[in-house]
Design an enzyme around this catalytic site. Structure first.
Site, PDB file in Angstrom:
ATOM      1  N   THR A 178       0.824  -1.207   0.000  1.00  0.00           N
ATOM      2  CA  THR A 178       0.000   0.000   0.000  1.00  0.00           C
ATOM      3  C   THR A 178       0.861   1.262   0.000  1.00  0.00           C
ATOM      4  OG1 THR A 178      -0.196  -0.276   2.398  1.00  0.00           O
ATOM      5  CG2 THR A 178      -2.022  -1.059   1.048  1.00  0.00           C
ATOM      6  N   THR A 179       2.051   1.212   0.598  1.00  0.00           N
ATOM      7  CA  THR A 179       2.965   2.349   0.580  1.00  0.00           C
ATOM      8  C   THR A 179       3.433   2.663  -0.838  1.00  0.00           C
ATOM      9  OG1 THR A 179       3.696   1.962   2.847  1.00  0.00           O
ATOM     10  CG2 THR A 179       5.218   3.167   1.429  1.00  0.00           C
ATOM     11  N   TYR A 202     -13.092  -1.979   3.035  1.00  0.00           N
ATOM     12  CA  TYR A 202     -14.423  -1.407   2.791  1.00  0.00           C
ATOM     13  C   TYR A 202     -15.574  -2.394   3.014  1.00  0.00           C
ATOM     14  CZ  TYR A 202     -18.203   1.408   0.908  1.00  0.00           C
ATOM     15  OH  TYR A 202     -19.376   2.111   0.779  1.00  0.00           O
ATOM     16  N   TYR A 219      -1.910  -9.562   5.931  1.00  0.00           N
ATOM     17  CA  TYR A 219      -1.630  -8.180   6.299  1.00  0.00           C
ATOM     18  C   TYR A 219      -2.876  -7.609   6.946  1.00  0.00           C
ATOM     19  CZ  TYR A 219      -0.306  -3.209   5.693  1.00  0.00           C
ATOM     20  OH  TYR A 219      -0.014  -1.871   5.882  1.00  0.00           O
ATOM     21  N   ARG A 229      -6.969   1.068   7.933  1.00  0.00           N
ATOM     22  CA  ARG A 229      -7.214   1.315   6.510  1.00  0.00           C
ATOM     23  C   ARG A 229      -8.327   0.439   5.942  1.00  0.00           C
ATOM     24  NH1 ARG A 229      -3.493   4.450   3.754  1.00  0.00           N
ATOM     25  NH2 ARG A 229      -1.631   5.032   4.930  1.00  0.00           N
ATOM     26  N   LYS A 239       1.769  -9.598   8.661  1.00  0.00           N
ATOM     27  CA  LYS A 239       2.179  -8.231   8.939  1.00  0.00           C
ATOM     28  C   LYS A 239       1.069  -7.617   9.771  1.00  0.00           C
ATOM     29  CE  LYS A 239       3.163  -3.761   6.781  1.00  0.00           C
ATOM     30  NZ  LYS A 239       3.203  -2.964   5.519  1.00  0.00           N
ATOM     31  N   ILE A 250       8.017  -4.698   8.523  1.00  0.00           N
ATOM     32  CA  ILE A 250       7.902  -4.225   7.149  1.00  0.00           C
ATOM     33  C   ILE A 250       7.646  -2.732   7.265  1.00  0.00           C
ATOM     34  CG2 ILE A 250       6.597  -4.296   4.992  1.00  0.00           C
ATOM     35  CD1 ILE A 250       6.119  -7.265   5.492  1.00  0.00           C
TER      36      ILE A 250
END
Length: 299
Positions: free
Chosen positions: A46-47, A109, A135, A140, A164, A206
């Site tokens: 996502t980064t 979502y 993850y 988020r 993660k 991470i």
């Protein structure tokens, strides 16, 4: 040491002023991270602003990253989504040359139940030719992967090798460490809590801030893993203010501001993300110079 123990970096995606991918910048960043002695790279997490990249761009970035890395470090590909069927297809068609594992964020979502999350990852695990990292990032995704679901997946699928964890919930970390299979890896998904998570039994981080300060962060993580928490704590505390700044106006805007200061790449982002404000930029540059100066004096 397991190749996923230590510091993984969620690599940012450099862009040109016209919004296209800056491959020269990406090449420079990959080499900078390798020279910074991190243990592995995560491409298009996502980064890496993966949500704003199309399928062809992702394919080219993965291929380019593997080419520039040239086997020097283990590589992890970020492949996630909130449509299970589409994510399964993306995993099945992923050209895995040069890659060692897949990192997949829990669906965002939709707010699936724990059974829905289990069935989502079950489908991914059955489709993947590579080992898979869960993850969990509730801030988020708007839903949490519970410790029970994490450990159920870890026990039921041998190719789900770790998680993660970015929930920030130490009660959750405690339960995972207590109930997980022995070889299942707990990895910090939050830079500020990597040290205490390793003290609990996590195998590394991470990282976002590792984009900008790979040497300083990876030194700290290695000290933690060797059990030298007294020396690690000094490095950890040195990075606290820098870490706060990295997220003050969103990720990866802070990291890109620091990378621009180092001359690694520009700080362009794709909308709806925007660069940091001028005030924050000045603070990031000042803090970065202070940390680098301190590191140089310590050598």
């Amino acid at each position: 040491m397991n190749k996923f123990h230590g510091t993984g970096v969620a690599v940012v995606t450099p862009f040109n002023t016209d919004g296209t991918v800056d491959y020269e910048g990406l090449k420079g960043l990959i080499n900078y991270l390798i020279e910074g002695k991190v243990e592995y790279l995560v491409s298009l997490g996502t980064t890496g602003e993966a949500s704003t990249l199309n399928k062809d761009e992702k394919k080219k970035i993965w291929e380019f990253t593997a080419e520039i890395n040239n086997g020097r470090l283990p590589l992890v590909a970020g492949i996630g989504g909130n449509d299970t069927a589409a994510t399964v297809d993306n995993i099945r068609t992923f050209e895995a040359n040069g890659y060692d594992a897949i990192l997949s964020a829990s669906p965002y979502y939709n707010k699936p139940t724990q059974e829905g999350i289990y069935q989502h990852y079950k489908a991914l695990a059955e489709a993947s030719a590579l080992p898979l990292f869960l993850y969990n990032v509730p801030g988020r995704t708007a839903s949490n992967v519970s410790p029970e679901t994490t450990c159920r997946l870890a026990s039921d699928f041998k190719n789900i090798i770790g998680t993660k964890e970015a929930s920030g919930n130490f009660d959750q970390f405690n339960q995972i460490m207590r109930d997980k299979p022995a070889d299942f890896m707990l990895i910090s998904g939050d830079d500020p809590v990597a040290l205490p998570m390793i003290a609990l039994g996590a195998v590394g981080v991470i990282s976002v801030i590792g984009n900008a300060l790979p040497r300083q962060l990876s030194d700290m993580i290695r000290l933690c893993l060797s059990g030298d928490f007294n020396r690690a704590a000094h490095l950890h505390l040195d990075l606290i203010e820098f870490t706060r700044m990295m997220f003050a106006e969103g990720n990866p805007a802070g990291a890109k501001a620091a990378l621009k200061h180092f001359g690694i790449c520009e700080d362009y982002l794709r909308l709806p993300l925007v660069p940091v404000s001028s005030d924050l930029r000045r603070s990031i540059i000042s803090e970065t110079e202070k940390i680098v100066s301190k590191t140089t004096l310590a050598v």
